[in-house]
Design an enzyme around this catalytic site. Structure first.
Site, mmCIF file in Angstrom:
data_model
loop_
_atom_site.group_PDB
_atom_site.id
_atom_site.type_symbol
_atom_site.label_atom_id
_atom_site.label_comp_id
_atom_site.label_asym_id
_atom_site.label_seq_id
_atom_site.Cartn_x
_atom_site.Cartn_y
_atom_site.Cartn_z
ATOM 1 C CG ASP A 10 40.420 23.687 62.310
ATOM 2 O OD1 ASP A 10 39.563 23.968 63.149
ATOM 3 O OD2 ASP A 10 40.402 24.154 61.163
ATOM 4 C CG HIS B 239 44.104 26.655 64.539
ATOM 5 N ND1 HIS B 239 42.921 26.141 65.000
ATOM 6 C CD2 HIS B 239 43.988 26.681 63.185
ATOM 7 C CE1 HIS B 239 42.120 25.869 63.985
ATOM 8 N NE2 HIS B 239 42.742 26.188 62.873
ATOM 9 C CE1 TYR C 23 34.184 27.580 60.361
ATOM 10 C CE2 TYR C 23 35.409 27.233 58.322
ATOM 11 C CZ TYR C 23 35.387 27.481 59.684
ATOM 12 O OH TYR C 23 36.572 27.614 60.365
#
Length: 382
Positions: A181, A359, A307
């Site tokens: 990730d 993940h 983000y």
């Protein structure tokens, strides 16, 4: 630069306030008769919140976390928390290989703890002591006990900080790196920026080239990229709000522990290889350890920084060091063509698609990932 031992100790007042908020939680009504279709199932959340308030033993979890050697050091202009586990190599042989492990979102350093003993003491788990690693697990900037970065959050910036941690703070002349990730992006930047000091890198997320301008995607590659985009459109509501309005959602999640838990557990269920039952991959105590870390450190908002700052990431050059991929079994990443990995890693030494582990690979399938790390780095140690 020196590292100082760090002892995790959440004040009683913080825990008392947390419980008071939990017992006053107001729960929503499900938007769909099918459980989990519209997000976290309210009945599941109700049970988990009740356990968090009156069953979960944070002090026990805290004591367990403190059995690991925790440290903090100033790195890249801010305080970084990390776990540093020394390897147990052969009595007469090469020293353990230093290895930095990088987690992603909505994760913490807790994700990496199940794999540490497999890597640091392989002989105790039926392996060869010559495969031992010195393991370093930093908390990403703005996550848990790591302060936010002094400037913008970019994967390159974190890679530079991790390199400073490994070479200047800890004094390792060479080291390897692994991540998934966000941590996978950081790991690729480490391999691209520091080929003279990085032995090799292994990532567990889909590997996407930074630029197709000079060498357009093949039909097979484009089919995979289109499928990935389609999955992101279906799953991407969480990231759109964190990318465009992080402070708005952070205001709610920083004030409501039940809301924070829902936001996190939604992704632990969706992204784990759990078949829809999060309990098959994450026990309640581990989920609530992660949630309590986010709550007590008030770091959910700062964890959104990567983000909001994502457009500031620049194209990454090819990774010059030996590379490896253990592809997670997330829906968006299944069927990735080898050619995409070869575009990123011109020296791709190992590609494995185990079809299990999602993940949070280091937590979900620690034995599998430990084996892949040993196999990949074994010929590179000399």
């Amino acid at each position: 630069m020196t590292a100082e031992r760090f002892h995790i100790s959440i004040p009683d007042a913080v825990l008392d306030d947390l419980r008071e908020r939990l017992v006053r939680t107001r729960f929503t009504t499900a938007s769909d008769a099918s459980s989990w279709t519209a997000g976290v199932d309210p009945d599941y959340l109700r049970g988990l919140v009740a356990y968090w308030a009156d069953g979960f033993d944070w002090r026990g979890a805290e004591a367990h976390l403190n059995t690991y050697p925790n440290f903090r050091a100033e790195v890249g202009g801010s305080q970084v928390h990390f776990v540093h586990m020394r390897g147990k190599g052969p009595a007469a042989g090469p020293a353990p290989l230093p290895l930095v492990l990088s987690h992603g979102w909505p994760s913490t350093f807790v994700e990496m703890l199940r794999i540490t003993e497999l890597l640091t003491d392989p002989a105790a788990h039926g392996g060869d002591p010559a495969d031992a690693f010195d393991v370093v697990i930093p908390s990403l900037p703005g996550f848990a006990f790591s302060a936010p970065p002094p400037g913008r959050f970019t994967r390159r910036g974190v890679a530079e900080a991790w390199h400073e941690l490994m070479t200047e703070v800890l004094g390792y002349p060479r080291y390897g790196a692994q991540g998934g990730d966000i941590g996978g992006g950081v790991t690729q930047w480490i391999g691209a920026l520091f080929p003279d000091q990085v032995t090799g890198v292994l990532v567990t997320s889909a590997v996407i080239p930074a630029d197709f301008a000079e060498n357009p995607a093949t039909p097979e590659e484009q089919k995979f990229l289109d499928a990935m985009d389609a999955y992101d459109r279906e799953d991407g509501g969480y990231s759109e709000i964190m990318r465009t309005r992080p402070d708005t959602v952070a205001a709610a999640l920083t004030d409501s522990p039940a809301g924070l838990l829902a936001w996190i557990v939604d992704k632990y269920r969706d992204w784990s290889d759990c078949g829809g039952d999060v309990a098959t991959r994450w026990d309640r105590d581990t989920l609530l350890t992660v949630a309590t870390l986010y709550w007590a450190t008030e770091s959910i908002g700062t964890s959104f920084r990567q983000y909001y700052d994502y457009p500031l990431n620049r194209p990454r050059p090819p990774v010059a060091v030996p590379g490896a991929v253990t592809l997670s079994n997330e829906p968006a990443y299944r069927g990735m063509p080898r050619s995409l990995a070869e575009r990123v890693f011109p020296d791709l030494r190992q590609l494995r698609t185990p079809e299990r582990g999602g993940h949070f690979m280091a937590h979900e399938e620690p034995e599998q990932l430990a084996r892949d790390l040993r196999d990949f780095f074994r010929p590179l140690r000399g």
